[in-house]
Every structure is written in structure tokens, then in C-alpha cells.
Scaffold this active site. Structure first.
Site, PDB file in Angstrom:
ATOM      1  N   ARG A 183       0.856  -1.188   0.000  1.00  7.78           N
ATOM      2  CA  ARG A 183       0.000   0.000   0.000  1.00  7.78           C
ATOM      3  C   ARG A 183       0.891   1.237   0.000  1.00  7.78           C
ATOM      4  O   ARG A 183       1.668   1.441   0.938  1.00  7.78           O
ATOM      5  CB  ARG A 183      -0.904  -0.024   1.238  1.00  7.78           C
ATOM      6  CG  ARG A 183      -1.731   1.228   1.421  1.00  7.78           C
ATOM      7  CD  ARG A 183      -2.706   1.099   2.593  1.00  7.78           C
ATOM      8  NE  ARG A 183      -3.439   2.336   2.769  1.00  7.78           N
ATOM      9  CZ  ARG A 183      -3.228   3.216   3.752  1.00  7.78           C
ATOM     10  NH1 ARG A 183      -2.331   2.979   4.691  1.00  7.78           N
ATOM     11  NH2 ARG A 183      -3.933   4.324   3.814  1.00  7.78           N
ATOM     12  N   HIS A 190      -2.709  10.876   0.870  1.00  7.03           N
ATOM     13  CA  HIS A 190      -2.137  10.667   2.203  1.00  7.03           C
ATOM     14  C   HIS A 190      -1.511  12.001   2.624  1.00  7.03           C
ATOM     15  O   HIS A 190      -0.302  12.111   2.810  1.00  7.03           O
ATOM     16  CB  HIS A 190      -1.129   9.510   2.175  1.00  7.03           C
ATOM     17  CG  HIS A 190      -0.884   8.870   3.511  1.00  7.03           C
ATOM     18  ND1 HIS A 190      -1.026   7.514   3.741  1.00  7.03           N
ATOM     19  CD2 HIS A 190      -0.515   9.404   4.693  1.00  7.03           C
ATOM     20  CE1 HIS A 190      -0.726   7.250   4.999  1.00  7.03           C
ATOM     21  NE2 HIS A 190      -0.419   8.378   5.607  1.00  7.03           N
ATOM     22  N   GLU A 234      -7.122   8.467   6.477  1.00  5.90           N
ATOM     23  CA  GLU A 234      -7.365   9.111   7.769  1.00  5.90           C
ATOM     24  C   GLU A 234      -7.840  10.556   7.670  1.00  5.90           C
ATOM     25  O   GLU A 234      -7.120  11.490   8.076  1.00  5.90           O
ATOM     26  CB  GLU A 234      -6.102   9.039   8.634  1.00  5.90           C
ATOM     27  CG  GLU A 234      -5.627   7.630   8.909  1.00  5.90           C
ATOM     28  CD  GLU A 234      -4.531   7.558   9.973  1.00  5.90           C
ATOM     29  OE1 GLU A 234      -4.017   8.615  10.370  1.00  5.90           O
ATOM     30  OE2 GLU A 234      -4.201   6.447  10.405  1.00  5.90           O
ATOM     31  N   ASN A 264      -7.358   1.866   9.959  1.00  2.72           N
ATOM     32  CA  ASN A 264      -6.049   1.996  10.604  1.00  2.72           C
ATOM     33  C   ASN A 264      -6.269   1.938  12.100  1.00  2.72           C
ATOM     34  O   ASN A 264      -7.108   2.671  12.644  1.00  2.72           O
ATOM     35  CB  ASN A 264      -5.380   3.326  10.239  1.00  2.72           C
ATOM     36  CG  ASN A 264      -4.957   3.369   8.776  1.00  2.72           C
ATOM     37  OD1 ASN A 264      -5.124   2.401   8.036  1.00  2.72           O
ATOM     38  ND2 ASN A 264      -4.407   4.502   8.365  1.00  2.72           N
ATOM     39  N   TYR A 288      -4.331   1.859  15.915  1.00  3.08           N
ATOM     40  CA  TYR A 288      -3.117   2.005  16.721  1.00  3.08           C
ATOM     41  C   TYR A 288      -3.362   1.880  18.224  1.00  3.08           C
ATOM     42  O   TYR A 288      -2.532   1.349  18.941  1.00  3.08           O
ATOM     43  CB  TYR A 288      -2.440   3.350  16.424  1.00  3.08           C
ATOM     44  CG  TYR A 288      -1.789   3.365  15.054  1.00  3.08           C
ATOM     45  CD1 TYR A 288      -0.526   2.816  14.875  1.00  3.08           C
ATOM     46  CD2 TYR A 288      -2.449   3.881  13.945  1.00  3.08           C
ATOM     47  CE1 TYR A 288       0.073   2.793  13.628  1.00  3.08           C
ATOM     48  CE2 TYR A 288      -1.854   3.855  12.678  1.00  3.08           C
ATOM     49  CZ  TYR A 288      -0.597   3.306  12.532  1.00  3.08           C
ATOM     50  OH  TYR A 288      -0.005   3.266  11.295  1.00  3.08           O
ATOM     51  N   GLU A 291      -3.500  -0.125   8.172  1.00  2.00           N
ATOM     52  CA  GLU A 291      -2.302   0.236   8.929  1.00  2.00           C
ATOM     53  C   GLU A 291      -2.435  -0.294  10.350  1.00  2.00           C
ATOM     54  O   GLU A 291      -3.518  -0.208  10.949  1.00  2.00           O
ATOM     55  CB  GLU A 291      -2.112   1.763   9.059  1.00  2.00           C
ATOM     56  CG  GLU A 291      -1.576   2.446   7.840  1.00  2.00           C
ATOM     57  CD  GLU A 291      -1.393   3.940   8.046  1.00  2.00           C
ATOM     58  OE1 GLU A 291      -1.145   4.378   9.189  1.00  2.00           O
ATOM     59  OE2 GLU A 291      -1.517   4.667   7.045  1.00  2.00           O
TER      60      GLU A 291
HETATM   61  C1  FCB Z   1      -1.002   7.176  10.772  1.00  2.00           C
HETATM   62  C2  FCB Z   1      -0.601   7.687   9.414  1.00  2.00           C
HETATM   63  C3  FCB Z   1       0.728   7.152   8.924  1.00  2.00           C
HETATM   64  C4  FCB Z   1       1.735   7.050  10.032  1.00  2.00           C
HETATM   65  C5  FCB Z   1       1.159   6.322  11.216  1.00  2.00           C
HETATM   66  C6  FCB Z   1       2.103   6.135  12.352  1.00  2.00           C
HETATM   67  O1  FCB Z   1      -1.828   8.097  11.391  1.00  2.00           O
HETATM   68  O2  FCB Z   1      -1.577   7.338   8.461  1.00  2.00           O
HETATM   69  O3  FCB Z   1       1.158   7.990   7.872  1.00  2.00           O
HETATM   70  O4  FCB Z   1       2.226   8.274  10.357  1.00  2.00           O
HETATM   71  O5  FCB Z   1       0.026   6.989  11.684  1.00  2.00           O
END
Ligand code: FCB
Length: 477
Positions: A92, A136, A181, A309, A311, A382
Site C-alpha cells: 500500500r 495521504h 485518515e 487503521n 493504533y 495500517e
Molecule cells: C497514521 C498515518 C501514517 C503514520 C502512522 C504512524 O496516522 O496514516 O502515515 O504516520 O500513523
């Protein structure tokens, strides 16, 4: 550093029965143009908001810029070879708008398109499925000068740009993500100002969010018409939002932040409406006069997949008097209408970004999207972690990152077992890169980059991930 909340990962594949993923599961890794390409002034590329922002004193840690980054623009064939060695099924990447359509309007820049054409051919030649993200975060600077995402016309410009990329690459690229995002583009870019273009106005952030989604919908319609075989989606960054206690005021704080972080995008895109409680929360900020008749029908144009995504989790509580505002994504200006909500730190292990490690949150997030919003195939576009790495005897043994991936892949598997149609997973990131306002001080890669020599060193996590891909699974614990 060992992490008590996560399994020991090295060698884990050698024990026990397998946790197997569905056949054809799309194992990938992700990057973004400004974070890796460099060559900022080559091949007809013009500045984006990230060039301007990073060249403005005080915006990025240590004055770092993406001028050179990982020099991927010049090293692309070598980088694709490394991907092939890892056995990646998909890669990607994002297209830099100012590289293929300088200044954000008008004709295509053939040199820019040719770069991505070569990348796509190189990937296909190695049996790697290209997954293209159109946006992006690198808005051409002239479009920002004309008002940026808070201006409605930017949505139309984005659809034109999408068409131009589809004309050039749509014969070879199957998977398309419109936006990466949009929360970050809108609320970090125009709310807190922690990201480019660095503006800080709640109403602008809300307008930007709407116009980003409008651009997404218009682009989907254009791509659908010209490339009916394409698989079209959007990538949103989602967080479970948990109240710190059961107290009604904390529960209400969680409702508010969930509205701004998640439902602001999920509801318009997948249901064709803004949540009523969110628009009520934002009443002091905007009257939503920027939402025109018909916009939500465009925004909710049918998709083929949803990219998520993931995290971390947000834990929040009701305001207390005199509480100190927190930096970055906790900054009050990211949360118009809910500025006084408190973000709570639980004391669980964190990554080098100070993001709490919370693998069960991935299960919750995937199940929520599937159970509350859509039957569409889902992809984790992600997931990953920054840790402080070191080269020792020519090796980078990133056990913490590897454990993070391991825990989140187990969570992904659990979600699949619970009925979520999860079809792929993209590790963030293929290689260390320019981490936005943190510059090169945060490393997320499975491949170490020596920024002085541009040498690449696959870390332990890269070797481990290659083995996961080869076996299409992990050992059960
Ligand atoms: C996300 C972004 C990516 C990267 C990660 C850690 O928010 O999409 O570009 O910075 O975090």
C-alpha cells in the site's frame, strides 16, 4: 525491553498448532509518498502543504523535512526487491498529488505518472498487488492558498485528480483508497494545527472533514464510472473510546469523543447521515451550513471495502476544573465542542509515541464496524508501533515491535473467528520514515533506514513477518 502484556514472539512460530488465516488473506505493508519518496523538487513535483509546513521553523521536530526522506523515488526497484524477499502479497503506497498534477489543477505531469507506472509494473512483476492511496495528506500548496479543505472547491479538485490517476493506472491497479485518515487531515491539520497546514479553527476543521468526505464520494463516483473493475474504499483511523468510569459524565465524555473521532466519518460514509448527537455537540462551533443538499448521498456512494487503521484506544473522562491540556492528538483544539474532555492515561505499556498498546481494541474496532455499520470486506490498512531501535553488529532486533505485531495479528484472527470479514492486514510501516511532526525521530519500520547512507537493514520483525506470510498464520499459544 520485554513487555509483560505481550507474548514472547521470537520463535513462537515453532510451537503448537497454527492460527491460520483465510486462504488468499492479503498480507501487506504500507507507506506514504511524503514519508518516503524524497526528490521533493524533481520530476516536475511542486510543493504540498507538508513541504511548506516542514520548512516552517518550529513545526517539525529538529527542523526535519521530507526533502530526501528514504530516497525511495530513486531507490524504488531495490525497495520492491526487499518487499519481494519478505514475500509481501500487497504493498500500500500513496500517490503524491503535486507530483502527478502540479499545483493541484490542470493537466497531468507525465513524469510524475511515469514514476508510479514504473512502481506498479515493478510490483506486478514481483507478484505483489499494488494498493493505491490517492490522498495521504499532501495537498498541493496552491489549493491550500485557495482555502484548503475548508473550501468546497477542493473536493471537486480532488475528484479531477483521482480521475487523472485512474486514467493512467486503472488498467493495472485493482485496489484504491481515496483518503487516508480524514480525521487527521481535518482535525490535526485545521483543528490543533499539529499537522500541515497548521491552522487552528474548530469550524474550519469540521468543514474540512465534510469536504474531504465529499471529495471521497466524488472520486468514488468518477472511478466507478471509468474503472468498473476497481475495488474502491476509504481508510479511516478508528479508536475504541472507553469511559474512565461508569459515571454518567464519563460515559457522556466517551460518547462525545467517539462522535468526533469515529462516527463523524463512519456515519456519513456508510449510513449517509451525520449522527444527531454529534451535530448537537458541535452546535456552538458550526451550523453545518456547509452541508449542501445531496452531499450525503455523494459521500455515501457504494464502496467495495473499508480500510481501518488501528493504533490505540482513547480512555476519557469528564472535565475537571483546572486540568492541564494535553499535547498533540489530545490537544483540546482537536476536539471542537468537547474541548474540556480529559484523556486519561491508564499506565499500561506504551510505544515510543506514548500510544497505549491495546490489542483487544482491534477486535472491538473490527467487530463494531462489521456489526454496526457494514457487511463489506474490511482490511486493516495500517497497524504498527514506534520503538527505539538500535543497530548492533549490523542487526536490529526489534522485539517490542515484533510483539506488537504478534498481539495485533492474534486480535485480527480473533475478529475473523467472531465473523468479521477481514480480508487483509498491512503493517505500518515497510520502512522507517518521516513521521510527520516527529520527523525522523520515531521509527515504525520493519526495515531500518540509515538516513546518512540510505542503507536498508531488515529488522527482526521483517524476518518474522515474512515467516507469518509464508505460513499464512501464527502458532496458537
Ligand atoms: C497514521 C498515518 C501514517 C503514520 C502512522 C504512524 O496516522 O496514516 O502515515 O504516520 O500513523
Amino acid at each position: 525491553m520485554s513487555n509483560p502484556h505481550h507474548p514472547p514472539a521470537v520463535g513462537v512460530l515453532d510451537q503448537g498448532p497454527e492460527l491460520t488465516f483465510p486462504p488468499g488473506f492479503l498480507w501487506g505493508a504500507a507507506t506514504a509518498a511524503y514519508q518516503i519518496e524524497g526528490a521533493a523538487t524533481e520530476g516536475g513535483r511542486t510543493p504540498s502543504i507538508w513541504d511548506t509546513f516542514s520548512h516552517t521553523e518550529g513545526r517539525v521536530v529538529a527542523g526535519h523535512t521530507g526533502d530526501v526522506a528514504c530516497d525511495h523515488y530513486h531507490r524504488m526497484p531495490d525497495d520492491v526487491r526487499l518487499m519481494a524477499e519478505m514475500g509481501l502479497k500487497s504493498y500500500r503506497f500513496s500517490v503524491a498529488w503535486p507530483r502527478v498534477q502540479p499545483n493541484g489543477s490542470g493537466p497531468a505531469n507525465q513524469q510524475g505518472l511515469d514514476f508510479y507506472g514504473r512502481l506498479v509494473d515493478e510490483l506486478l512483476g514481483h507478484g505483489i498487488e499494488p494498493w493505491l492511496t490517492l490522498y495521504h495528506w499532501d495537498l498541493p500548496q496552491p489549493l491550500e492558498d485557495a482555502g484548503g479543505w475548508p473550501a468546497r472547491d477542493t473536493a471537486a479538485r480532488f475528484a479531477d485528480y483521482a480521475q487523472l490517476v485512474a486514467d493512467a493506472l486503472g488498467d493495472r491497479v485493482k485496489y484504491w483508497t481515496t483518503l487516508n485518515e480524514p480525521w487527521c487531515s481535518a482535525f490535526l491539520g485545521y483543528g490543533s494545527g499539529a499537522h500541515a497546514p497548521g491552522r487552528s479553527d474548530g469550524a474550519d476543521a469540521v468543514r474540512a472533514g465534510h469536504h474531504l468526505m465529499l471529495g471521497h464520494g466524488l472520486a468514488v463516483q468518477a472511478l466507478r464510472a471509468s474503472r468498473p473493475q476497481a475495488q474502491l474504499g476509504i481508510t479511516v483511523n478508528l479508536y475504541p473510546v472507553t469511559p474512565a468510569t461508569d459515571a454518567p459524565a464519563d460515559v457522556d465524555a466517551a460518547r462525545r469523543i467517539d462522535g468526533l473521532a469515529n462516527r463523524f466519518f463512519l456515519d456519513p460514509v456508510l449510513r449517509g447521515s451525520y449522527p444527531a448527537d454529534l451535530t448537537a455537540d458541535l452546535r456552538e462551533v458550526t451550523d453545518f451550513g456547509h452541508v449542501h443538499d445531496g452531499d450525503l448521498a455523494v459521500i455515501s456512494s457504494p464502496l467495495d471495502l473499508v480500510g481501518i487503521n488501528y493504533y490505540s484506544r482513547h480512555v476519557v473522562a469528564a472535565p475537571v476544573e483546572g486540568a492541564e491540556p494535553e499535547p498533540y492528538w489530545r490537544a483540546p483544539s482537536c476536539w471542537p465542542g468537547s474541548e474540556d474532555v480529559r484523556f486519561v492515561t491508564r499506565g499500561v505499556p506504551v510505544t515510543d509515541m506514548d500510544w497505549e498498546i491495546d490489542a483487544p481494541g482491534l477486535v472491538e474496532t473490527l467487530r463494531r464496524v462489521h456489526e454496526e455499520y457494514t457487511d463489506l470486506p474490511l482490511y486493516v490498512t495500517e497497524n504498527g508501533s514506534a520503538f527505539v531501535d538500535a543497530v548492533v553488529d549490523g542487526r536490529v532486533d526489534d522485539v517490542d515491535r515484533l510483539a506488537y505485531f504478534d498481539a495485533h495479528l492474534r486480535a485480527a484472527h480473533e475478529a475473523i473467528s467472531a465473523g468479521v470479514p477481514l480480508r487483509g492486514y498491512f503493517a505500518w510501516s515497510l520502512m522507517d520514515n518521516f513521521e510527520w511532526a516527529w520527523g525522523y525521530t520515531k521509527r515504525f519500520g520493519m526495515i531500518w533506514i540509515d538516513y546518512d547512507t540510505q542503507a536498508r537493514i531488515p529488522k527482526s520483525s521483517a524476518r518474522w513477518y515474512a515467516e507469518v506470510i509464508r505460513r499464512n498464520g501464527l502458532a496458537a499459544q
